[in-house]
Design a protein around this motif. Structure first.
Motif, PDB file in Angstrom:
ATOM      1  N   GLY A   1       0.808  -1.223   0.000  1.00  0.00           N
ATOM      2  CA  GLY A   1       0.000   0.000   0.000  1.00  0.00           C
ATOM      3  C   GLY A   1       0.839   1.270   0.000  1.00  0.00           C
ATOM      4  O   GLY A   1       1.915   1.314   0.607  1.00  0.00           O
TER       5      GLY A   1
ATOM      6  N   LEU B   1       2.780   3.236   2.685  1.00  0.00           N
ATOM      7  CA  LEU B   1       1.813   3.322   3.778  1.00  0.00           C
ATOM      8  C   LEU B   1       2.517   3.226   5.130  1.00  0.00           C
ATOM      9  O   LEU B   1       2.139   3.898   6.098  1.00  0.00           O
ATOM     10  CB  LEU B   1       0.785   2.191   3.627  1.00  0.00           C
TER      11      LEU B   1
ATOM     12  N   ARG C   1      -5.132   7.056  -2.252  1.00  0.00           N
ATOM     13  CA  ARG C   1      -4.685   5.842  -1.557  1.00  0.00           C
ATOM     14  C   ARG C   1      -4.766   4.675  -2.526  1.00  0.00           C
ATOM     15  O   ARG C   1      -5.817   4.432  -3.122  1.00  0.00           O
ATOM     16  CB  ARG C   1      -5.555   5.556  -0.332  1.00  0.00           C
ATOM     17  N   LYS C   2      -3.699   3.923  -2.672  1.00  0.00           N
ATOM     18  CA  LYS C   2      -3.665   2.793  -3.598  1.00  0.00           C
ATOM     19  C   LYS C   2      -2.938   1.617  -2.956  1.00  0.00           C
ATOM     20  O   LYS C   2      -2.149   1.774  -2.034  1.00  0.00           O
ATOM     21  CB  LYS C   2      -2.976   3.192  -4.911  1.00  0.00           C
ATOM     22  N   GLY C   3      -3.243   0.421  -3.516  1.00  0.00           N
ATOM     23  CA  GLY C   3      -2.607  -0.798  -3.011  1.00  0.00           C
ATOM     24  C   GLY C   3      -3.625  -1.776  -2.442  1.00  0.00           C
ATOM     25  O   GLY C   3      -4.794  -1.440  -2.218  1.00  0.00           O
ATOM     26  N   TYR C   4      -3.164  -2.978  -2.221  1.00  0.00           N
ATOM     27  CA  TYR C   4      -4.052  -4.042  -1.737  1.00  0.00           C
ATOM     28  C   TYR C   4      -4.669  -3.750  -0.376  1.00  0.00           C
ATOM     29  O   TYR C   4      -5.833  -4.064  -0.153  1.00  0.00           O
ATOM     30  CB  TYR C   4      -3.298  -5.373  -1.704  1.00  0.00           C
TER      31      TYR C   4
ATOM     32  N   PHE D   1      -5.783  -1.041   0.945  1.00  0.00           N
ATOM     33  CA  PHE D   1      -6.951  -0.172   0.801  1.00  0.00           C
ATOM     34  C   PHE D   1      -8.084  -0.876   0.062  1.00  0.00           C
ATOM     35  O   PHE D   1      -9.256  -0.685   0.378  1.00  0.00           O
ATOM     36  CB  PHE D   1      -6.555   1.117   0.071  1.00  0.00           C
TER      37      PHE D   1
END
Length: 406
Positions: A11, A53, A75-78, A80
């Motif tokens: 993240g 993150l 916000r990006k990534g698994y 989130f």
């Protein structure tokens, strides 16, 4: 590029730094060991960049020592994605139900394929499998092991010589081999019947050939019992007055029973122990993850003094894949131990019975044991040693090819 891919997994966030010369804040982040990428200036007093993150707390501490303002814009990534997914309870419930349904359907038997046998035997096998509970729609974990199913089929379908069972996914593949009954040659070649062992002839039945022995005759191995060479007197010449003999060769056939003798040695312990199942049993089920087992049914362990455990492991499948999870079934059966102390006479009787059983296995069911005699007995180190002399009535016929001209 690699650190960006890692950040997608763990993240990352996009922050906007507001203030005079905001790029200097990202320079301070880099100096403090905070990884920053994709930095861009959107306005004269606004600069954006991406951070992991896990670095948010450190960035906030760094900002508190400056006059800059920070806004989180993306916000990006698994992490989130998973968090947003978990907030949607209906979607989460539907996903869990779908996975459980697929798991359930992946462990149901959907098809049984039988190959290698004729249609009539295939139908017999199908009926037997139905009786065993093996059919489309059966829960795979409720089935017996392939070895037990194979033995049951061989016992219940006498036409089968061999059967192999292999499970691939939700399909049972069963391959069988039919017994081939080898019929005795209708017209065997010329032959004699000879004795396979020494004995005294007791019964004779000759369907073809010339008997060479009689009842109560003593024979040795290799002695001719019935000859396949037959002589026939034919025409006489008037002048020479000599008899010409015409010789015919046939396949001698018959059954000749004789009394034979065997010397058997057995050893019987005076103290013996045996174990016996009482019939009380309990089942326990576990989910296995490597060496770890999670109990899911049968939490209480039965209080048996002695028990016997049978463990069956069945892998859990998801569609066509076999998961690293297995269903473990443990059958706990209660057993008892019994110690027997035999007298010498009881040991002798047990030894005679044991010797008869061993001899029957060696000679076959047609042989009859007439009598037994104890030649020698001794007791050594808690064991009775017997030397027995046994009389048997059995068929001693053995075929011997006969060449014309012999």
């Amino acid at each position: 590029m690699k650190h960006i891919q890692e950040s997608v997994v763990i993240g990352y966030v996009t922050i906007s730094v507001i203030g005079k010369r905001p790029e200097l804040f990202f320079q301070q982040c880099t100096s403090s060991g905070i990884r920053v990428w994709n930095v861009r200036k959107t306005e004269s007093d606004v600069c954006e960049g991406n951070i992991k993150l896990s670095d948010i707390k450190q960035v906030k501490q760094l900002r508190s020592r400056t006059v800059y303002k920070i806004r989180f814009t993306n916000r990006k990534g698994y992490p989130f994605f998973i968090r947003r997914f978990l907030r949607k309870k209906e979607l989460l419930l539907g996903f869990i139900c779908s996975v459980l349904l697929i798991l359930f359907l992946s462990n149901i038997l959907w098809e049984v394929k039988i190959t290698g046998v004729p249609k009539d035997i295939e139908e017999k096998i199908s009926k037997q499998l139905e009786q065993y509970g093996i059919h489309a729609g059966t829960w795979i974990f409720s089935l017996d092991s392939p070895k037990e199913i194979q033995q049951q089929l061989l016992d219940d379908v006498p036409e089968l010589l061999w059967v192999g069972i292999n499970q691939k996914g939700t399909t049972f593949f069963l391959e069988g081999v039919e017994k081939v009954v080898v019929k005795e040659e209708e017209n065997p070649g010329p032959r004699n019947l000879v004795a396979s062992k020494k004995g005294i002839i007791k019964k004779m039945y000759v369907s073809s050939g010339v008997p060479k022995v009689q009842v109560n005759d003593y024979v040795h191995p290799g002695d001719i019992l019935v000859s396949g060479k037959m002589s026939d007197k034919s025409t006489e010449e008037d002048d020479a007055k000599k008899e010409e003999k015409k010789v015919d060769y046939v396949a001698a056939d018959g059954e000749i029973t004789a009394t034979t003798w065997y010397e058997v040695k057995v050893t019987v312990p005076l103290n013996a122990s045996s174990e016996q199942l009482t019939g009380n049993k309990e089942k326990k089920f576990y989910l296995g993850f490597g060496n770890f087992q999670l109990p899911i049914w049968g939490f209480k362990t039965p209080e048996y003094t002695y028990d016997q455990r049978e463990i069956t492991e069945n892998p859990i499948r998801f569609l066509k894949w076999e998961l690293p999870v297995k269903m473990i079934e443990t059958l706990i059966s209660e057993k008892t131990y019994k110690k027997d102390e035999r007298t010498k006479n009881q040991a002798i009787k047990t030894g005679i019975k044991q010797a008869k059983e061993e001899l029957r296995l060696q000679l076959g069911p047609e042989a009859q044991i007439l009598s037994e005699k104890v030649l020698h007995e001794s007791v050594e180190r808690g064991k009775v040693k017997l030397n027995l002399y046994m009389s048997v009535e059995e068929n001693i016929v053995e075929t011997q090819p006969l060449r014309q001209g012999d």
